[in-house]
Write a protein that holds these residues in place. Structure first.
Motif, PDB file in Angstrom:
ATOM      1  N   TYR A 278     -54.300  22.492  -0.918  1.00 49.40           N
ATOM      2  CA  TYR A 278     -53.113  23.140  -0.324  1.00 49.40           C
ATOM      3  C   TYR A 278     -51.873  22.876  -1.172  1.00 49.40           C
ATOM      4  O   TYR A 278     -51.038  23.764  -1.363  1.00 49.40           O
ATOM      5  CB  TYR A 278     -52.860  22.619   1.097  1.00 49.40           C
TER       6      TYR A 278
ATOM      7  N   ASP B 297     -51.894  25.250  -4.025  1.00 49.74           N
ATOM      8  CA  ASP B 297     -51.487  26.597  -3.577  1.00 49.74           C
ATOM      9  C   ASP B 297     -49.979  26.654  -3.349  1.00 49.74           C
ATOM     10  O   ASP B 297     -49.317  27.615  -3.758  1.00 49.74           O
ATOM     11  CB  ASP B 297     -52.217  26.981  -2.283  1.00 49.74           C
ATOM     12  N   TYR B 298     -49.436  25.609  -2.704  1.00 52.23           N
ATOM     13  CA  TYR B 298     -47.990  25.569  -2.467  1.00 52.23           C
ATOM     14  C   TYR B 298     -47.230  25.509  -3.778  1.00 52.23           C
ATOM     15  O   TYR B 298     -46.201  26.179  -3.941  1.00 52.23           O
ATOM     16  CB  TYR B 298     -47.611  24.376  -1.598  1.00 52.23           C
TER      17      TYR B 298
END
Length: 187
Positions: free
Chosen positions: A34, A37-38
């Protein structure tokens, strides 16, 4: 035996801790993906904001150019409106002058016609006498027989008046022309 119970409890604690650690490791790995992705989304957002900033600067530059061009066009339009107003005023002035001349001419023409209505001009009498002596009358009646009645023969028409050409003045240099009825050009 006490040591077997303690070993069993410790083994059970070790198994529970291992399972919990594996779950935490899986959660950390998911959190790491995550985070990637961020990070990718934040990088794309920064690029998009840079593009927006460049676009805004281009819009400002083009807007200034359009504003300057529009100002120039407005100045040109004001000049054209001033020229049109001047031409309109000149046309109205010439129109009033022409109306006055036409009124004067019509009144003087009416007076002239009233005065000369019954007075023949010497040139007209001479011209009429010369042509009537040389030509037969335009309409003559000849009786062919008493039952038929008179027969009408058509001859040539009378003398034609000479054409008058009036001078067109354009001394003011305007697109409108005035006709002078007092001066005539001879060719």
């Amino acid at each position: 035996m006490i040591s077997a119970i303690v070993d069993g409890v410790l083994l059970l604690a070790l198994v529970v801790t291992t399972i919990r650690m594996l779950q935490m490791h899986k959660d950390l790995r998911r959190l790491g993906s995550y985070h990637e992705d961020y990070q990718r989304i934040f990088d794309q957002t920064a690029l998009a904001l840079d593009g927006i900033e460049v676009s805004i600067q281009e819009i400002n530059v083009k807007g200034a150019q359009i504003l300057n061009a529009l100002g120039n066009r407005m100045d040109d339009a004001r000049e054209l409106i001033a020229e049109i107003d001047a031409l309109t005023r000149e046309a109205k002035r010439q129109q009033s002058v022409l109306k006055a001349e036409l009124k004067e001419l019509s009144s003087s023409h009416a007076l002239l016609q009233k005065a000369n209505r019954f007075t023949p001009v010497r040139e007209d009498l001479d011209l009429f006498n010369d042509e009537t002596a040389a030509q037969p009358s335009p309409v003559s009646a000849v009786a062919s027989s008493p039952q038929d009645g008179p027969v009408i023969h058509r001859g040539t028409s009378g003398p034609k008046a000479p054409a008058r050409v009036h001078k067109i003045d354009n001394t003011l240099g305007s697109p409108f022309r005035s006709v002078s009825m007092n001066q005539k050009d001879t060719f």
